[in-house]
Design a protein around this motif. Structure first.
Motif, PDB file in Angstrom:
ATOM      1  N   UNK A  10       0.860  -1.180   0.000  1.00 49.05           N
ATOM      2  CA  UNK A  10       0.000   0.000   0.000  1.00 49.05           C
ATOM      3  C   UNK A  10       0.895   1.228   0.000  1.00 49.05           C
ATOM      4  N   UNK A  11       0.394   2.299  -0.569  1.00 51.00           N
ATOM      5  CA  UNK A  11       1.067   3.586  -0.465  1.00 51.00           C
ATOM      6  C   UNK A  11       0.166   4.488   0.363  1.00 51.00           C
ATOM      7  N   UNK A  12       0.740   5.094   1.389  1.00 46.95           N
ATOM      8  CA  UNK A  12      -0.034   5.937   2.298  1.00 46.95           C
ATOM      9  C   UNK A  12       0.477   7.381   2.228  1.00 46.95           C
ATOM     10  N   UNK A  13      -0.412   8.359   2.451  1.00 44.56           N
ATOM     11  CA  UNK A  13      -0.031   9.767   2.306  1.00 44.56           C
ATOM     12  C   UNK A  13       0.647  10.328   3.562  1.00 44.56           C
ATOM     13  N   UNK A  14       1.682   9.642   4.013  1.00 46.36           N
ATOM     14  CA  UNK A  14       2.390  10.023   5.229  1.00 46.36           C
ATOM     15  C   UNK A  14       3.890   9.903   5.005  1.00 46.36           C
ATOM     16  N   UNK A  15       4.696  10.654   5.753  1.00 49.28           N
ATOM     17  CA  UNK A  15       6.137  10.410   5.698  1.00 49.28           C
ATOM     18  C   UNK A  15       6.453   9.053   6.343  1.00 49.28           C
ATOM     19  N   UNK A  16       7.604   8.464   6.025  1.00 47.67           N
ATOM     20  CA  UNK A  16       7.917   7.118   6.529  1.00 47.67           C
ATOM     21  C   UNK A  16       7.805   6.956   8.049  1.00 47.67           C
ATOM     22  N   UNK A  17       8.284   7.887   8.836  1.00 46.85           N
ATOM     23  CA  UNK A  17       8.219   7.738  10.297  1.00 46.85           C
ATOM     24  C   UNK A  17       6.769   7.638  10.772  1.00 46.85           C
ATOM     25  N   UNK A  18       5.906   8.480  10.240  1.00 43.92           N
ATOM     26  CA  UNK A  18       4.494   8.457  10.643  1.00 43.92           C
ATOM     27  C   UNK A  18       3.817   7.190  10.125  1.00 43.92           C
ATOM     28  N   UNK A  19       4.177   6.750   8.913  1.00 46.60           N
ATOM     29  CA  UNK A  19       3.625   5.504   8.371  1.00 46.60           C
ATOM     30  C   UNK A  19       4.032   4.316   9.248  1.00 46.60           C
ATOM     31  N   UNK A  20       5.293   4.307   9.699  1.00 48.85           N
ATOM     32  CA  UNK A  20       5.781   3.242  10.586  1.00 48.85           C
ATOM     33  C   UNK A  20       4.966   3.225  11.883  1.00 48.85           C
ATOM     34  N   UNK A  21       4.763   4.394  12.478  1.00 47.01           N
ATOM     35  CA  UNK A  21       3.994   4.466  13.732  1.00 47.01           C
ATOM     36  C   UNK A  21       2.538   4.063  13.520  1.00 47.01           C
TER      37      UNK A  21
END
Length: 140
Positions: free
Chosen positions: A11-22
């Motif tokens: 999936x691609x999410x509209x967040x930077x990697x750190x926020x996507x990880x959290x």
């Protein structure tokens, strides 16, 4: 027996990697489908200890279904996995988070299939649905 390839969901999410990880780890209990737990009616969340267990919460009890093996924010998360089968023959979940033009590309691989677990592989058809739930949660 040749090793079976991993099951992959992305999936691609509209967040930077750190926020996507959290959103994937710290908020897993908010997007995990309760139907994929031992008792959907009592499901209350998911606990992830970066140095230890991964467990589903059901009211006051916990159902351990893995152990964290990689905790590398914001780029990688991995764990052993035995939800739906015994911990004697765990499989693996590996998740990577890569910056993309639209935010972060998240790739989940359910692998580590052996002769002992090959027969179970066909029942793990829910990863695409779970990644869709994750992406919807991340987009809020």
């Amino acid at each position: 027996m040749d090793p079976l390839p991993p099951i992959v969901a992305e999936a691609t999410v509209p967040l930077p990697p750190r926020t996507a990880f959290l959103a994937f780890t710290a908020h897993m209990g908010e997007w995990w489908d309760p139907v994929l737990s031992p008792d959907p009616a009592t499901f209350t969340g998911v606990d992830i200890d970066p140095d230890g267990e991964v467990a589903l919460r059901h009211g006051g009890s916990r159902h351990v279904w893995g152990e964290v093996t990689t905790w590398d924010p914001p780029s990688a998360y991995a764990q052993t996995f035995w939800l739906g089968h015994t911990p004697d023959h765990p499989t693996t979940l590996s998740v990577t988070f890569r910056a993309a033009a639209e935010g972060t590309h998240v790739r989940l691989e359910h692998g580590g299939w052996t002769e002992a677990t090959a027969g179970l592989r066909e029942k793990y058809t829910h990863w695409d649905d779970l990644m869709t739930r994750y992406a919807a949660h991340a987009a809020r």
